[in-house]
Structures are given as C-alpha cells and as structure tokens.
Design a protein around this motif. Structure first.
Motif, short mmCIF file in Angstrom:
data_model
loop_
_atom_site.label_atom_id
_atom_site.label_comp_id
_atom_site.label_asym_id
_atom_site.label_seq_id
_atom_site.Cartn_x
_atom_site.Cartn_y
_atom_site.Cartn_z
N GLN A 162 6.38 13.08 -10.78
CA GLN A 162 5.55 11.94 -11.12
C GLN A 162 4.61 11.67 -9.95
O GLN A 162 4.85 12.11 -8.83
CB GLN A 162 6.38 10.69 -11.43
CG GLN A 162 7.18 10.14 -10.26
CD GLN A 162 7.80 8.78 -10.58
OE1 GLN A 162 7.14 7.89 -11.16
NE2 GLN A 162 9.07 8.61 -10.24
N VAL A 163 3.53 10.97 -10.24
CA VAL A 163 2.57 10.59 -9.21
C VAL A 163 2.74 9.10 -8.93
O VAL A 163 2.81 8.28 -9.87
CB VAL A 163 1.13 10.90 -9.66
CG1 VAL A 163 0.11 10.19 -8.78
CG2 VAL A 163 0.90 12.41 -9.62
N THR A 164 2.81 8.76 -7.66
CA THR A 164 2.94 7.37 -7.26
C THR A 164 1.79 6.99 -6.33
O THR A 164 1.21 7.85 -5.66
CB THR A 164 4.28 7.12 -6.55
OG1 THR A 164 4.37 7.97 -5.39
CG2 THR A 164 5.45 7.43 -7.47
N VAL A 165 1.48 5.72 -6.31
CA VAL A 165 0.40 5.20 -5.46
C VAL A 165 0.97 4.10 -4.56
O VAL A 165 1.64 3.18 -5.04
CB VAL A 165 -0.76 4.64 -6.31
CG1 VAL A 165 -1.80 3.96 -5.43
CG2 VAL A 165 -1.40 5.76 -7.13
N ARG A 166 0.71 4.24 -3.26
CA ARG A 166 1.10 3.23 -2.28
C ARG A 166 -0.10 2.99 -1.36
O ARG A 166 -0.76 3.94 -0.95
CB ARG A 166 2.31 3.66 -1.45
CG ARG A 166 3.55 4.01 -2.26
CD ARG A 166 4.22 2.78 -2.85
NE ARG A 166 5.47 3.14 -3.52
CZ ARG A 166 5.57 3.46 -4.81
NH1 ARG A 166 4.47 3.45 -5.58
NH2 ARG A 166 6.74 3.78 -5.33
N ALA A 167 -0.33 1.75 -0.99
CA ALA A 167 -1.42 1.39 -0.08
C ALA A 167 -2.74 2.01 -0.53
O ALA A 167 -3.52 2.53 0.26
CB ALA A 167 -1.09 1.81 1.34
N GLY A 168 -2.95 2.02 -1.84
CA GLY A 168 -4.22 2.47 -2.39
C GLY A 168 -4.40 3.95 -2.55
O GLY A 168 -5.44 4.40 -3.06
#
Length: 679
Positions: A605-611
């Motif tokens: 899966q792809v995750t996004v943190r701090a933009g």
C-alpha cells in the motif's frame, strides 16, 4: 564496451520478427506488395507483414496479432513479421489499450485483412491454372490444387495485387478448421527478444545526438518551484542544461537536469538547490481515510454490516516511466511506451498548435503499464527539455520517482449491509461507497460514472449502490481494473462472510444466487472441481472463493491459504473469455492479476506522511517476491461467446478470494491489506 543488453542480444533471434515502425497502406497492382488493408501485406518475396496498431505493454497484443494473421493466411506464427504502427488514428483506428479492449477490437479487422489476402492469392492461383477457386486451398504459405504443383505465395503476389478485392468473395476460416486460434501452445512471439535483451523498450531509446534528463521533483504533494540555484549542476561534467518544468504544460513540475549521460544527469540533480512553495506539506493519508469514513451516510437497516477501508496503490511497472522527444522546426517526434499513441499524437498537436501530420509518435515496448502509461506527463517533460536544448532528450524516471510521483489508485471506504432470510441467505443489500474521482480524466468526477465502472454485482440479490465523491488531495488515475477492483473486493469478501455467518458453503451460496444459465456459475463449478472443493483442506489451511463478470468475460477463483503464515498456497482459476485466441497469453494474464492480488492483500500500500509518499522502492512498497508465488492453475473454459476482455479481469476476484481465505482462519476482512492498518 560490451553491455549486458548487447551481450544478451547475441544469444538468439526472433521467433517472430518485430521491426521498426513503418506505416502501411493498402495497395494493389503496380508491382508492389499485396496489401488489402493497412494491417496486412505480403511482399514480392512472400514475406507476410502484420502491422500492429496497438502498443504492447506486456499483455501480448503482438502475439495475438501474429496468431490471428497466421490463422487466416494459413501459415505458422513464426512466418509472420510484425511491425508496430506509429500513432495515427486516422489510418489505424483506435489505438488505445484500456478497459481490456485489445483482443475485442483487433480480432475482426486483422482476421478480415488476412482472409482477404488469402482469398486474393487463391483467386490468382485459380486464374493461373484456369480452375475454379473453390478447388484450391491455401496451406503453409502455398496455394494447392489436386492436379497442379503448389504455388508459393511469392509467385502469386503480383497477380493477386492486381485483382480488385471487391470482385473476390472473402470467407473467414470457420472455427472447426482453426489450427492456431484457441489451439496453439506457443508462447509470446517476442519472448526470445525479451529474454535475450534485444527487445527495445522506451527506456532504451537514444536517438543520435540525444541527451538524457532526470528531474528534481516536488518534495511534498502539490509543491511548485519557487527558485533554482543551478551553478553546481551546470559545473558537473556532461551537464548541458537545467530546465525548469512548470505544470501543467511540463508534467507534474520540477527541475530537469539534462546531460550527455544518465550518471551525469543524476550527479547534477544532487547538486541542485531548489526552494519550493505551496502544496500540502502536512498531508497525511490516515486523515484522508478518516475523512472518507466520516462521510458515509447514516447506516441503512440490515442484519449484517461491514465497513472496508482500501488504500492508495501505486502502479509500479517494472520499467519506470520515461519518454523521448525531439522538437524541430518541422514538428515533433516522440518515442514513448504510451498506452494510446494515436490519441497522444492528436493531443500533442492540439496542445502545441502543430499540424497533426507533423507530430510522429513511435510506440515502443513497455515494461508494464496497468493504466499508468495512458498519461502524458513524461512526454511533456521530454518535450520541454528538447525545446530548451534543441536536441532529442530522453527523460528517465528513477524507481523512487515512479513510486512517489505516480497517479495512484484512489482510497475508498465501503459499507455493505445485507438483509438475510431465515436461512441466512441474503435477500437485500446496500453498498455505500465514498471515494475520490480519477483526476487524470474529468469525466470520473461523476458518481454515476464511478458506479458504472465499479459495480458489477452478478448475483440475484436486489439492492442499492450509492457513490459519494470527495475532492482528491493528490493525483489519482487508472489502476488495473479501476473501481471494479475496489467494489468487487468488498462485495465478494462480504458474501463470503455472510456464508460463514449462516453456516453456508461459500461455493454453494454463490451457486444458489447465480442464474442457472450464468457463465459465472459454469466457471465457478469448474474452478471448484479443479480445486477439489468438496474434499476440503486440513488445518491450518483455509479456503476462499470469489467471482467476477466484466469486459464480456467471466472468472471464478478458489484460493487455498495458510493464515498462520499469512501465505497463499494455491490458486485455481477458471475463466470464460469467449474465444481464447492465444491460450498461453490468457493464462499469463490471469496469473499476472493473481500476483497483483497476492501483493496488495498481503501488504502493498502507499502511505503519505508530512505531505510526501513514504514508499520509495520495492524495498518498502511490498510487492510479491518469487517466494510468495503460489501454485497457480488456470482453466480456460470452452465457450461460444464473443471474444471478451481479460487484462483486468482476474485481479478483483483473486484479491477477494485471498482475503476471504485468510479470514476463514481468523479475523474478518475489514480492508486491504488484510490484517494490516490501512493508510
């Protein structure tokens, strides 16, 4: 210097030759080749050339073309030389590969063109012998007659080309006489070239005098270039230029370093000093998912409900994104592994204000696409760099670029509700979806379009499906099976849970809810039989099943898993694609969809943190390894239905069957990946 590719290139020759793009035109007479349409020609040496109008991104469309042409011209697959058509919809018709349409769109025109050439050759031979054409037959590149010595095609081309095709009756080879369609065990026509390094992919393109560019890309979603300090980059030996790329005209934005080699361009990129502005530097995919879940309407009444959360997914093709462009005073030439070369040529001509005849798009092989290569952003980058330097430029994305600057499969949240009868059989359903539109195509900013793409519920259970769209916070695009991979996953997992709650067998419940004459019921029976479903499995092994009807095809998948090791042990799939033109290719496509399902259900899966996207390579975007591959059995169910689509068919049911098998040994399915926090 001997490179790996040049070394491998000496190891063998093509089974079916594939030459550079050469436009073909219908011709008759004049001493030229026999070319009844732009798709097929037979030259004066008897060489049969098929022009393939659609690009090959690994799905095997060129092999499909070779089989169709060889069948109707009564030759072997290896006797067909393939040419890739350039982007030109006016000449070749639709050239896009999307929605699993290649086989459905190509079969009739390729067969008709080849059959026309065969009938003209037979007519020429009949005239030469002064016998009825009905007494003649084509076989193995020759025309035969009981009382005459066979004539090879090369001796008949001139006379056949002089005939008026309108005066010669054309008949397609009937199914009972097929030697190749649905029967050949041959592999890919270009397999030898691929494994020996001779196949030419987009990333291999390097025109004479060409340069290479890599791009410093936004460090967070939506960021734009504010300023660039390029002194250090321009001091790197081999660096030719630094080009600012501003969206939307130059792709997603960033700063390109153009050099004489990839290594020099990468070193130059490392020394750039770029400041950025705007965008969403605080974005977090967990908050996005929570926003989608909060937008679900009030729950409808029901005896059983379940909410499923599905993540962002990247395409991760084996060949990262790339494109080559050369802007000249006379026009534009592009080399790209693009999914619609004809549409791209038209789009570029319109955007750049050029005559369409001055824009040439050469379709190269692509190392995977899965929907990502329908987008033109790498091409836009290459054009901007070529304009700035006056030379051909190849833009090469790194694996990190590819993972962190994709057009992702949207997140979605699904709530399913079922009304059950006294036996625990569903008699009513609700499916509520909250997701994002596909930003790459504005038409998908419409709940009705999203529903039409995703909702293919095949069972006799009445109900309602609703779709609510929220504004997408990042680029989203087509991903193998588009919304059907999300709708179908939730629906089939939920049906398996209903079966377990009511004490029903997963297969029996589906058979009960499918019409007796359903193609799905037939493939379900075949898959269950091949998996010995009624015999069961010993602990700790568990099983799951799922079905899917889409693209004019039907498939059922049975999965055996070991939940204690979170491992898929075996997969049995049965598929009805109508006429299976190339059985080996059918199996390969189903196997590919299954492996995508293994990857996404078990962890990717792809995750996004701090933009910013966290995942960067296959090291942390957890795609399946060879050791994760289960035993896969694919049965092709004979069918008289028209040719159906296939490339996206297997993923939705394979993913659902895997998750349901794992859930049979423990916790219910609540999302994807199974048993892992989403987002």
């Amino acid at each position: 210097m001997i490179t790996r590719r040049s070394f491998l290139g000496t190891a063998g020759a093509l089974v079916v030759a594939v030459s550079a793009p050469v436009p073909a035109g219908a011709t008759t007479g004049g001493g030229g080749p026999l070319a009844p349409t732009v798709f097929v020609r037979v030259d004066r040496r008897g060489t049969i050339v098929a022009t393939v109008p659609k690009p090959d991104t690994g799905q095997g469309v060129r092999t499909l073309a070779a089989v169709l042409v060889a069948e109707e011209l009564a030759v072997g697959v290896a006797d067909v030389t393939l040419e890739q058509a350039p982007g030109d919809t006016a000449t070749y018709g639709p050239q896009g590969i999307a929605n699993s349409t290649s086989a459905r769109q190509l079969a009739q025109p390729l067969r008709t063109a080849s059959a026309t050439a065969r009938c003209l050759l037979v007519a020429a031979a009949a005239a030469h012998w002064d016998v009825p054409a009905e007494e003649c037959a084509a076989r193995d590149g020759r025309v035969t007659h009981p009382r005459h010595r066979p004539l090879p095609y090369r001796d008949l081309v001139a006379d056949a080309a002089a005939l008026d095709p309108a005066t010669v009756p054309v008949t397609l080879t009937p199914p009972q006489d097929w030697r190749l369609i649905g029967r050949t065990r041959a592999g890919r026509a270009d397999a030898r070239d691929i494994v020996t390094g001779r196949a030419h992919y987009g990333i291999d393109t390097r025109p004479e005098g060409g340069l290479v560019a890599v791009v410093a890309r936004p460090p967070w979603i939506g960021a734009l270039v504010e300023s660039v300090e390029d002194t250090g980059a321009l001091a790197v030996p081999g660096v030719v230029a630094v080009v600012r790329l501003d969206p939307p005209g130059a792709g997603q934005g960033g700063v390109a370093v153009v050099a004489g080699s990839t290594a020099a361009a990468l070193r130059g990129r490392e020394t750039l000093r770029v400041t950025w502005r705007g965008g969403t530097p605080d974005a977090d995919s967990r908050e996005w998912l929570a926003d989608l879940a909060a937008a679900l309407p009030a729950a409808p009444p029901g005896d059983l409900q379940r909410v499923y959360r599905l993540p962002l997914l990247a395409h991760a093709p084996m060949e990262p994104m790339n494109a080559t462009a050369h802007v000249t005073a006379d026009g534009l030439r592009v080399w790209a592994p693009h999914q619609d070369p004809g549409g791209l040529a038209t789009q570029l001509a319109r955007q750049l204000g050029l005559p369409e005849a001055s824009v040439l798009v050469n379709a190269t092989l692509a190392g995977g696409a899965f929907g990502r290569r329908i987008e033109p952003d790498p091409v836009a980058e290459a054009i901007a760099c070529s304009r700035a330097t006056g030379r051909p430029v190849t833009v090469r994305w790194t694996r990190v670029d590819d993972t962190r600057h994709d057009s992702y499969r949207p997140m979605s949240v699904h709530r399913l509700s079922a009304t059950l009868d006294a036996e625990g059989v569903p008699v009513g359903r609700h499916h509520e979806v909250v997701t994002w539109p596909l930003t790459v195509l504005p038409v998908f900013n419409n709940p009705a379009i999203v529903r039409a793409s995703g909702d293919h519920f095949p069972y006799t259970v009445p109900g309602e499906v609703s779709v609510l769209l929220r504004e997408s916070p990042l680029r989203t695009g087509f991903w193998r099976s588009v919304y059907a991979g999300q709708f179908g996953y939730a629906e089939e997992c939920f049906l398996s849970e209903i079966a377990g709650r009511g004490g029903h067998d997963q297969v029996d419940l589906r058979r009960r809810l499918l019409p007796a004459d359903s193609r799905l019921r037939r493939v379900l029976d075949v898959a269950a039989a091949r998996a010995n479903w009624t015999r069961g499995v010993d602990a700790p092994l568990t099983r799951g099943v799922a079905c899917h009807l889409d693209y004019g095809s039907a498939i059922a998948v049975v999965v055996t898993a070991d939940p204690t090791r979170r491992r898929v042990v075996g997969v049995h799939a049965a598929v009805d694609v109508g006429v299976a033109v190339h059985p080996s290719g059918v199996r390969a496509q189903v196997e590919g969809g299954i492996m995508d399902a293994v990857s996404t259900v078990l962890g990717a899966q792809v995750t996004v943190r701090a933009g910013a996207v966290v995942e960067s390579t296959f090291g942390d975007y957890a795609w399946a390894r060879i050791t994760d591959c289960p035993d896969i059995d694919v049965a092709i169910v004979p069918s008289t239905a028209p040719i159906g689509g296939l490339g996206e068919l297997a993923y939705p049911p394979a993913a659902a069957a895997i998750a349901s098998a794992l859930a049979a040994g423990g916790d219910p399915v609540t999302g994807m990946p199974y048993g892992t926090p989403v987002g």
